[in-house]
Design a protein around this motif. Structure first.
Motif, short mmCIF file in Angstrom:
data_model
loop_
_atom_site.label_atom_id
_atom_site.label_comp_id
_atom_site.label_asym_id
_atom_site.label_seq_id
_atom_site.Cartn_x
_atom_site.Cartn_y
_atom_site.Cartn_z
N TYR A 282 0.82 -1.21 0.00
CA TYR A 282 0.00 0.00 0.00
C TYR A 282 0.86 1.26 0.00
N MET A 283 2.15 1.08 0.12
CA MET A 283 3.05 2.24 0.08
C MET A 283 3.56 2.42 -1.35
N LEU A 284 4.78 1.95 -1.67
CA LEU A 284 5.32 2.18 -3.00
C LEU A 284 4.78 1.20 -4.03
N GLY A 285 4.89 -0.09 -3.74
CA GLY A 285 4.41 -1.08 -4.68
C GLY A 285 4.99 -0.88 -6.07
N SER A 286 4.15 -0.86 -7.09
CA SER A 286 4.61 -0.71 -8.47
C SER A 286 4.51 0.73 -8.95
N VAL A 287 4.47 1.67 -8.02
CA VAL A 287 4.28 3.07 -8.38
C VAL A 287 5.43 3.58 -9.26
N ALA A 288 6.64 3.08 -9.02
CA ALA A 288 7.80 3.60 -9.75
C ALA A 288 7.62 3.46 -11.26
N GLU A 289 7.23 2.26 -11.71
CA GLU A 289 7.07 2.07 -13.15
C GLU A 289 5.94 2.93 -13.71
N LYS A 290 4.87 3.08 -12.95
CA LYS A 290 3.76 3.91 -13.42
C LYS A 290 4.19 5.37 -13.50
N LEU A 291 5.01 5.79 -12.53
CA LEU A 291 5.47 7.17 -12.52
C LEU A 291 6.39 7.45 -13.69
N VAL A 292 7.23 6.49 -14.05
CA VAL A 292 8.11 6.65 -15.21
C VAL A 292 7.29 6.94 -16.46
N ARG A 293 6.13 6.29 -16.57
CA ARG A 293 5.30 6.46 -17.76
C ARG A 293 4.60 7.82 -17.81
N THR A 294 4.34 8.41 -16.65
CA THR A 294 3.44 9.56 -16.62
C THR A 294 4.05 10.84 -16.06
N SER A 295 5.22 10.76 -15.44
CA SER A 295 5.80 11.94 -14.80
C SER A 295 6.13 13.03 -15.81
N PRO A 296 5.81 14.28 -15.50
CA PRO A 296 6.16 15.38 -16.39
C PRO A 296 7.63 15.78 -16.28
N VAL A 297 8.33 15.21 -15.29
CA VAL A 297 9.75 15.52 -15.10
C VAL A 297 10.55 14.22 -15.16
N PRO A 298 11.86 14.30 -15.36
CA PRO A 298 12.69 13.09 -15.41
C PRO A 298 12.56 12.27 -14.12
N VAL A 299 12.74 10.96 -14.27
CA VAL A 299 12.67 10.05 -13.13
C VAL A 299 13.91 9.15 -13.13
N VAL A 300 14.56 9.06 -11.98
CA VAL A 300 15.65 8.10 -11.80
C VAL A 300 15.11 6.93 -11.00
N THR A 301 15.26 5.73 -11.54
CA THR A 301 14.87 4.53 -10.82
C THR A 301 16.12 3.84 -10.29
N VAL A 302 16.04 3.43 -9.02
CA VAL A 302 17.19 2.82 -8.33
C VAL A 302 16.76 1.48 -7.77
N ARG A 303 17.48 0.45 -8.13
CA ARG A 303 17.20 -0.88 -7.58
C ARG A 303 17.83 -1.03 -6.21
N GLU A 304 17.21 -1.88 -5.40
CA GLU A 304 17.83 -2.17 -4.10
C GLU A 304 19.10 -2.96 -4.32
N PRO A 305 20.08 -2.83 -3.40
CA PRO A 305 21.34 -3.54 -3.57
C PRO A 305 21.13 -5.04 -3.68
N ARG A 306 21.96 -5.67 -4.53
CA ARG A 306 21.84 -7.11 -4.74
C ARG A 306 22.03 -7.91 -3.46
N ASP A 307 22.94 -7.44 -2.62
CA ASP A 307 23.22 -8.21 -1.41
C ASP A 307 22.10 -8.14 -0.39
N GLU A 308 21.09 -7.32 -0.67
CA GLU A 308 19.92 -7.28 0.20
C GLU A 308 18.83 -8.22 -0.28
#
Length: 308
Positions: A282-308
């Motif tokens: 109910y917090m972030l979920g899949s919001v990042a991908e949706k925001l990339v599609r619709t944001s009027p400004v650039p978006v940087v997506t960051v993955r969580e570290p592999r070791d986590e």
């Protein structure tokens, strides 16, 4: 902050529109700009059934003039990166060009990892109407799979983009991926003297039919407040001088973030790509991908570290 930037280009109008912004970033950080074009893989060869000696022939017979379309596309790719290099060189940016063969998203992610790139920059190919909701398939796959942060820019919004950014937004829910995004956003804000906005949005619509709704919303707001405070502390530790913290409610997290972007003239969003299941969805979920599609400004997506 940035030493090596990767910009994959296919010679499209979308890539051309975003190139100037990439060059501005590289010039500001004295970074090397890697210009990459991915040409189709070599066509598979099959036995030549007309000959009995086991010779092979390409499965792609070529054009009627006898030219090899795969080789022609590679030549086009060399022209794309050469033209982009000429534009970048006018700003004094150091450039490395490369034309590779293979599956584009796979080559891009592997190239970024092998060259230790700090950032991959790609256009979304977004436009107006329905098409603005659709990412180019290569960009979408890179966003989902890249271990290197990916900056996506809508071509129709690229004109007039200014760098360095003045206001950096980092939505957070306290998760590992959000914490990684906060760290990146804080470093970016500190390096460019930008203000950092640490924001958490609680989705009130998710509990509308639940009798426990008010209690769950209160709990989420407590967690959101804690996440925002930790993000603010991380930003201050990174050297960010101006930190703005906010916890809000909205019918969707996506809508809440878009509203915040508009109300506070945000220049860029930095967001973790991995949400969670269960309560955290109910917090972030899949919001990042949706925001990339619709944001009027650039978006940087960051993955969580592999070791986590």
């Amino acid at each position: 902050m940035f030493d090596r930037l990767l910009f994959p280009t296919d010679g499209s109008d979308g890539a051309d529109a975003v190139l100037d912004h990439v060059v501005d970033i590289a010039a500001a950080h004295d970074a090397t700009l890697h210009l990459l074009h991915v040409a189709p893989a070599e066509p598979e060869r099959r036995p030549n059934l007309r000959d009995g000696d086991g010779d092979t022939e390409a499965s792609d017979p070529g054009d009627s003039d006898g030219s090899d379309p795969t080789e022609r596309r590679r030549t086009d790719g060399e022209r794309f990166v050469t033209d982009a290099e000429a534009r970048a060189s006018q700003s004094g940016v150091s450039v490395v060009t490369s034309v590779e063969r293979g599956e584009p998203y796979r080559v891009i992610t592997e190239y970024a990892a092998e060259r230790d790139a700090d950032l991959v920059v790609m256009p979304t190919h977004g436009r107006t109407g329905l098409s603005r909701l659709l990412l180019g398939s290569t960009t979408e796959r890179v966003v989902r799979r890249s271990d290197v942060p990916v900056l996506t820019v809508r071509p129709d919004a690229a004109t007039g983009l200014a760098y360095p950014y003045a206001d950096v937004l980092t939505p957070t829910d306290g998760s590992v991926c959000a914490t990684a995004a906060v760290a990146f956003g804080s470093e970016l804000a500190a390096a460019t003297d930008a203000a950092l906005h640490a924001v958490s949005v609680v989705n009130v619509a998710a509990f509308g039919a639940d009798i426990r709704g008010p209690l769950l919303i209160d709990e989420l707001e407590e967690r959101a407040s804690d996440a925002v405070e930790k993000a603010g502390d991380a930003a201050a530790t990174a050297g960010v001088e101006t930190v703005r913290k906010s916890v809000g409610r909205d019918v969707s997290i996506h809508d809440g973030i878009l509203a915040y972007i508009d109300e506070h003239d945000v220049d860029i969003v930095v967001m973790g790509t991995h949400g969670h299941t269960g309560f955290d969805r109910y917090m972030l979920g899949s919001v990042a991908e949706k925001l990339v599609r619709t944001s009027p400004v650039p978006v940087v997506t960051v993955r969580e570290p592999r070791d986590e």
